[in-house]
Design a protein around this motif. Structure first.
Motif, short mmCIF file in Angstrom:
data_model
loop_
_atom_site.label_atom_id
_atom_site.label_comp_id
_atom_site.label_asym_id
_atom_site.label_seq_id
_atom_site.Cartn_x
_atom_site.Cartn_y
_atom_site.Cartn_z
N SER A 98 -40.77 29.63 16.32
CA SER A 98 -42.12 29.51 16.87
C SER A 98 -42.16 29.56 18.39
O SER A 98 -43.14 30.02 18.97
N GLY A 99 -41.12 29.14 19.07
CA GLY A 99 -41.09 29.18 20.52
C GLY A 99 -40.52 30.47 21.08
O GLY A 99 -40.41 30.62 22.29
N GLY A 100 -40.13 31.40 20.20
CA GLY A 100 -39.66 32.70 20.66
C GLY A 100 -38.16 32.91 20.60
O GLY A 100 -37.68 34.01 20.90
N ALA A 101 -37.38 31.90 20.23
CA ALA A 101 -35.92 32.07 20.15
C ALA A 101 -35.58 33.03 19.02
O ALA A 101 -36.12 32.94 17.92
N LYS A 102 -34.68 33.96 19.31
CA LYS A 102 -34.25 34.95 18.32
C LYS A 102 -33.24 34.34 17.35
O LYS A 102 -32.43 33.49 17.74
N VAL A 103 -33.33 34.79 16.09
CA VAL A 103 -32.44 34.30 15.04
C VAL A 103 -32.00 35.47 14.17
O VAL A 103 -32.82 36.33 13.83
N LEU A 104 -30.73 35.47 13.83
CA LEU A 104 -30.19 36.37 12.81
C LEU A 104 -29.70 35.51 11.66
O LEU A 104 -29.02 34.50 11.88
N ALA A 105 -30.05 35.89 10.44
CA ALA A 105 -29.58 35.19 9.25
C ALA A 105 -29.04 36.23 8.28
O ALA A 105 -29.70 37.24 8.03
N VAL A 106 -27.85 35.99 7.76
CA VAL A 106 -27.29 36.84 6.72
C VAL A 106 -27.44 36.07 5.41
O VAL A 106 -26.79 35.05 5.21
N LEU A 107 -28.34 36.57 4.56
CA LEU A 107 -28.66 35.88 3.32
C LEU A 107 -28.07 36.64 2.14
O LEU A 107 -28.05 37.88 2.14
N PRO A 108 -27.62 35.93 1.12
CA PRO A 108 -27.03 36.61 -0.03
C PRO A 108 -28.07 37.39 -0.83
O PRO A 108 -29.24 37.00 -0.92
#
Length: 139
Positions: A98-108
């Protein structure tokens, strides 16, 4: 002239990076790195809720590999999905908090996510890496 940052086995470089440079360099996709402030046993990633983590007080950089984020209905991280790379056995989800921080998630698997979805993510605190203001690993 270059500088050697860490000498170790490949798995130790991945699992216990000595500093932010090694943490960001080793692994694909790269480690999520977020500036946080630890206070009273709590941290806050971006503008999300406070999360209980036993870390030293003060400003830190928190690191978490994308493979260790999990879909969790009540998870502490609220992610707005920007892109989903469906790779068959796994999906790489790109998003922002919500504050703009980037996230990468590797989901199965194939979680059926699309651009514009909002999801909650959780993680095992044992998988968190913490770095002091100089970039050195804590613990």
């Amino acid at each position: 002239m270059g500088r050697i940052e860490q000498v170790d086995t490949p798995l130790n470089l991945y699992n216990r990076p000595a500093n932010l440079f090694v943490a960001g360099f080793i692994g694909a996709p790269g480690m999520n790195l977020w500036p946080v402030v630890s206070q009273g046993g709590q941290i806050k990633i971006d503008s999300g809720p406070e999360i209980a983590l036993a870390l030293p007080e003060g400003p830190l950089t928190l690191g978490l590999r994308p493979q260790y984020l999990i879909l969790q209905g009540e998870g502490p991280l609220s992610l707005h999905v920007e892109l989903v790379e469906a790779l068959g056995a796994e999906s790489v989800v790109h998003g922002v908090l919500s504050g703009g921080a980037k996230v990468l998630a590797v989901l199965p698997g194939q979680p059926g996510l699309r651009r514009g979805d909002s999801i909650r993510l959780g993680f095992d605190p044992a998988q968190v890496h913490a770095f002091d203001p100089t970039g050195a690993r804590l613990g």
